[in-house]
Scaffold this motif. Structure first.
Motif, PDB file in Angstrom:
ATOM      1  N   GLN A 355       1.624  -0.887  -9.558  1.00 25.05           N
ATOM      2  CA  GLN A 355       0.783   0.219  -9.198  1.00 25.05           C
ATOM      3  C   GLN A 355      -0.470  -0.393  -8.710  1.00 25.05           C
ATOM      4  O   GLN A 355      -1.177   0.002  -7.981  1.00 25.05           O
ATOM      5  CB  GLN A 355       0.644   0.640 -10.952  1.00 25.05           C
ATOM      6  CG  GLN A 355      -0.277   2.031 -10.955  1.00 25.05           C
ATOM      7  CD  GLN A 355       0.273   3.252 -10.003  1.00 25.05           C
ATOM      8  OE1 GLN A 355       1.600   3.427 -10.336  1.00 25.05           O
ATOM      9  NE2 GLN A 355      -0.285   3.754  -9.262  1.00 25.05           N
ATOM     10  N   LEU A 359      -2.476   0.559  -5.446  1.00 26.20           N
ATOM     11  CA  LEU A 359      -3.939   1.029  -5.426  1.00 26.20           C
ATOM     12  C   LEU A 359      -4.751  -0.201  -4.422  1.00 26.20           C
ATOM     13  O   LEU A 359      -5.883   0.302  -3.710  1.00 26.20           O
ATOM     14  CB  LEU A 359      -4.406   1.295  -6.690  1.00 26.20           C
ATOM     15  CG  LEU A 359      -3.793   2.446  -7.677  1.00 26.20           C
ATOM     16  CD1 LEU A 359      -4.009   2.273  -8.967  1.00 26.20           C
ATOM     17  CD2 LEU A 359      -4.194   3.734  -6.821  1.00 26.20           C
ATOM     18  N   ALA A 364      -3.821   6.379   0.004  1.00 27.08           N
ATOM     19  CA  ALA A 364      -3.009   7.231  -0.721  1.00 27.08           C
ATOM     20  C   ALA A 364      -1.968   7.893   0.222  1.00 27.08           C
ATOM     21  O   ALA A 364      -0.954   8.320  -0.048  1.00 27.08           O
ATOM     22  CB  ALA A 364      -4.037   8.396  -1.273  1.00 27.08           C
ATOM     23  N   LYS A 369       6.827   5.296  -3.512  1.00 29.00           N
ATOM     24  CA  LYS A 369       7.043   5.678  -4.831  1.00 29.00           C
ATOM     25  C   LYS A 369       7.450   4.745  -5.633  1.00 29.00           C
ATOM     26  O   LYS A 369       8.406   3.815  -5.541  1.00 29.00           O
ATOM     27  CB  LYS A 369       8.123   6.790  -4.819  1.00 29.00           C
ATOM     28  CG  LYS A 369       8.568   7.291  -6.030  1.00 29.00           C
ATOM     29  CD  LYS A 369       9.498   8.679  -5.834  1.00 29.00           C
ATOM     30  CE  LYS A 369      10.081   9.053  -7.128  1.00 29.00           C
ATOM     31  NZ  LYS A 369       9.435   9.122  -7.980  1.00 29.00           N
TER      32      LYS A 369
ATOM     33  N   HIS B  18       0.777   7.668 -14.089  1.00 27.52           N
ATOM     34  CA  HIS B  18       1.494   8.150 -12.924  1.00 27.52           C
ATOM     35  C   HIS B  18       1.581   9.578 -12.548  1.00 27.52           C
ATOM     36  O   HIS B  18       1.262  10.005 -11.476  1.00 27.52           O
ATOM     37  CB  HIS B  18       3.207   7.848 -13.483  1.00 27.52           C
ATOM     38  CG  HIS B  18       4.207   7.907 -12.440  1.00 27.52           C
ATOM     39  ND1 HIS B  18       4.061   6.961 -11.239  1.00 27.52           N
ATOM     40  CD2 HIS B  18       5.176   8.709 -12.166  1.00 27.52           C
ATOM     41  CE1 HIS B  18       5.152   7.219 -10.521  1.00 27.52           C
ATOM     42  NE2 HIS B  18       5.659   8.487 -11.042  1.00 27.52           N
ATOM     43  N   LEU B  21      -2.139  10.347 -11.176  1.00 31.71           N
ATOM     44  CA  LEU B  21      -2.150   9.912  -9.814  1.00 31.71           C
ATOM     45  C   LEU B  21      -1.375  10.808  -8.754  1.00 31.71           C
ATOM     46  O   LEU B  21      -1.981  11.088  -7.750  1.00 31.71           O
ATOM     47  CB  LEU B  21      -1.781   8.536  -9.522  1.00 31.71           C
ATOM     48  CG  LEU B  21      -2.719   7.568 -10.607  1.00 31.71           C
ATOM     49  CD1 LEU B  21      -2.434   5.906 -10.303  1.00 31.71           C
ATOM     50  CD2 LEU B  21      -4.252   7.757 -10.091  1.00 31.71           C
ATOM     51  N   THR B  25      -2.938  13.532  -5.695  1.00 32.13           N
ATOM     52  CA  THR B  25      -2.733  13.454  -4.239  1.00 32.13           C
ATOM     53  C   THR B  25      -2.495  15.141  -3.840  1.00 32.13           C
ATOM     54  O   THR B  25      -2.670  15.280  -2.578  1.00 32.13           O
ATOM     55  CB  THR B  25      -1.292  12.611  -4.172  1.00 32.13           C
ATOM     56  OG1 THR B  25      -0.383  13.200  -4.757  1.00 32.13           O
ATOM     57  CG2 THR B  25      -1.468  11.316  -4.391  1.00 32.13           C
ATOM     58  N   ILE B  47      -9.560   3.618 -11.458  1.00 34.17           N
ATOM     59  CA  ILE B  47      -8.793   3.723 -10.404  1.00 34.17           C
ATOM     60  C   ILE B  47      -9.422   5.051  -9.593  1.00 34.17           C
ATOM     61  O   ILE B  47      -9.500   5.146  -8.484  1.00 34.17           O
ATOM     62  CB  ILE B  47      -7.289   4.159 -10.906  1.00 34.17           C
ATOM     63  CG1 ILE B  47      -6.788   2.849 -11.323  1.00 34.17           C
ATOM     64  CG2 ILE B  47      -6.597   4.685  -9.743  1.00 34.17           C
ATOM     65  CD1 ILE B  47      -5.296   3.276 -12.081  1.00 34.17           C
ATOM     66  N   GLN B  51     -10.863   5.419  -5.862  1.00 31.70           N
ATOM     67  CA  GLN B  51     -10.288   6.322  -5.178  1.00 31.70           C
ATOM     68  C   GLN B  51     -11.108   7.725  -4.776  1.00 31.70           C
ATOM     69  O   GLN B  51     -10.674   8.446  -3.887  1.00 31.70           O
ATOM     70  CB  GLN B  51      -8.887   6.799  -5.788  1.00 31.70           C
ATOM     71  CG  GLN B  51      -7.858   5.812  -6.033  1.00 31.70           C
ATOM     72  CD  GLN B  51      -7.160   5.270  -5.017  1.00 31.70           C
ATOM     73  OE1 GLN B  51      -6.470   5.993  -4.194  1.00 31.70           O
ATOM     74  NE2 GLN B  51      -7.003   4.073  -4.898  1.00 31.70           N
TER      75      GLN B  51
END
Lengths: 444, 89
Positions: A355, A359, A364, A369, B18, B21, B25, B47, B51
């Motif tokens: 992960q 990142l 994005a 996956k 998980h 995030l 999206t 994060i 982002q």
């Protein structure tokens, strides 16, 4: 203690803890092989060199291996303290420890003093390095949480265990010196080494880690503050009181009663953990939960067996009873809890590193996956491994009462169980190795 | 629909992170994500910052923590969150 205190950005490189976690099942295989090869004669006496070899394969090769890996992982994440040169330190520690354990097992099995001599040097060096580095880091910590207290006390207990262990080993190969300033019989030295190792070093760290892991991974309410504040210090204090009484007179009723003092806080931990697990928010089946429940029941049975000794002193002199209690404590409490922990820690670390790389490297829109924890280690294979272990444990306990043929059956089942444990972890690592390159660079 | 709701309060690691995030999206202009959590997820904040998201938290009634997340450049979503978090008189 909860996840709010986790600083996952501080997580050390994956190889730092993982090398220890992935070596442990291999020593599990070796221990199972010894059980199968040595067979019914193994538990004839506590002083048989083969049983000493087996005990250290388990306590050093599996348990301490995992605990050192856990220490190196937890310290930066929970305390925000970075271990200096983590890759180099973990490589040296892992190498010294692995070689030391292999030499100790070999030296004990073939009764070769020179090998035991080198084993003691390698092991002492690895522990000295570990205690110095981790001790320095632990005492730098500004925010003292219950897990930090438990880790500090466990490290003190490890130091005592090592000093006692070197003296026991030195006595076997007739070293001309001892580390302890007082002269103790080999029986007393060994029992003190065993108590400080199993209760001080191992159980205290398990308790400290449980404060964090049980609520976080098993979705339970947190442990009561009173318990997390006092349990570990009380256990170490009672261990110290028992030690002084035991050195003075091992057979006095006061000494026997003082063993109960150690058992009570351990029992409180087991009952509290079972209670919290019963109160968990999601009542879903989980292999870690199963392992921890077996571990807590194993601990309670050991404590009950332990409490019977002051009331039936003849049990203390029975050749099988102390072996039964040690086996119950190690194979019925510590090993189930450790395997349960590894089934969460290994996939969590693999997932976390994937992960973080995703990142850090990919926008994005190009996200890949990443498998979740249950996909990293298949739950059905983890369950098969759990049931194999539990069956092996049943045969092992039966084997203490009726060695032939149960001990060898237990050995055979444990081989299958540790093979499957190795498969589960190495297969997870393979998955990580396959996915990692996909996360390294964005597509142009 | 301006609010996307996600309850991760009974999920074990790594599922909450998980799912959050993944939900982020799909966040469209003018939308914000409301997450029910049982703990304050510190790792998530780093994060979110990296982002390009902003967030506000408050104590929940049904769960310990409620987190509102929206895109840094989305004034409409921010206004909705501020309105949602204003206690009614």
């Amino acid at each position: 203690m909860n996840v709010t205190q986790l600083s996952l950005q501080q997580t050390p490189p994956l190889s730092v803890p993982l090398r220890f976690f992935l070596t442990a099942p291999l020593f599990g295989l070796l221990a199972s092989g010894l059980l199968l090869y040595q067979g019914p004669s193994l538990f004839a006496s506590r002083w048989h060199f083969a049983i000493l070899a087996l005990t250290h394969t388990v306590t050093l090769g599996i348990i301490t291996m995992v605990m050192i890996g856990a220490f190196l992982q937890i310290l930066p994440v929970l305390a925000g303290i970075q271990i200096p040169r983590p890759r180099l330190v973990s490589t040296i520690l892992h190498l010294l420890l692995s070689l030391g354990i292999i030499m100790l097992i070999g030296g004990l099995l073939i009764a070769y003093p020179l090998l035991i001599h080198w084993a003691l040097l390698f092991l002492s060096l690895s522990f000295l390095l570990f205690i110095a580095i981790v001790g320095y880091c632990l005492f730098q910590v500004k925010t003292i949480t219950p897990i930090i207290i438990a880790m500090r006390l466990a490290l003190i207990a490890l130091t005592v265990t090592i000093i006692l262990g070197v003296d026991v080993g030195g006595a076997i190969i007739s070293w001309p010196f001892t580390l302890l300033p007082l002269k103790l019989s080999p029986l007393k030295l060994t029992n003190l080494h065993l108590a400080w190792g199993l209760i001080g070093w191992i159980a205290l760290l398990i308790i400290g880690v449980a404060y964090q892991m049980v609520p976080m991974f098993q979705i339970t309410p947190p442990y009561p503050t009173l318990l997390t504040r006092w349990l570990a210090p009380v256990i170490l204090t009672t261990l110290l009181i028992w030690t002084l009484l035991y050195i003075n007179d091992e057979n006095s009723p006061v000494t026997l009663l003082s063993t109960i003092l150690i058992g009570i806080p351990l029992g409180v931990f087991a009952i509290t953990t079972l209670y919290l697990q019963a109160k968990r928010l999601r009542k879903l089946a989980d292999v870690t939960l199963n392992y921890w429940r077996v571990g807590m029941v194993g601990l309670l049975i050991t404590i009950i067996g332990w409490f019977l000794i002051p009331f039936y002193p003849s049990l203390a002199n029975s050749p099988f009873y102390d072996i039964l209690l040690i086996v119950l404590f190690i194979a019925g409490f510590i090993l189930p809890v450790m395997q349960g922990m590894l089934y969460k820690i290994v996939p969590f670390l693999l997932w976390l590193h994937l992960q973080n790389q995703q990142l850090a490297n990919l926008p994005a829109s190009q996200a890949v996956k990443i498998p979740n924890m249950k996909q990293i280690i298949s739950e059905s294979w983890a369950y098969r491994q759990f049931w194999l272990y539990l069956t092996g444990l049943g045969f092992l306990i039966g084997g203490i009462l009726q060695p032939y043929p149960f001990i060898q059956v237990a050995g055979l089942i444990f081989i299958c169980s540790f093979l499957l444990l190795s498969y589960n972890f190495y297969h997870a690592l393979k998955l990580y190795i396959v996915i990692k390159p996909q996360l390294s660079q964005p597509k142009s | 629909m301006k609010e996307i709701f996600l309850d991760v309060s009974t999920l074990e690691p790594c599922e909450p992170l998980h799912r959050i995030l993944t939900a982020l999206t799909t966040l469209a202009k003018g939308e914000y994500l409301l997450v029910w959590h049982r703990l304050e997820p510190q790792p998530l904040y780093h994060i979110l910052k990296d982002q390009g998201f902003l967030w506000r938290i408050r104590q929940g009634l049904q769960v310990p923590i409620e987190i509102f997340i929206w895109r840094t450049d989305d004034a409409a979503a921010e206004s909705l969150v501020n309105h949602r978090m204003t206690p009614s008189l």
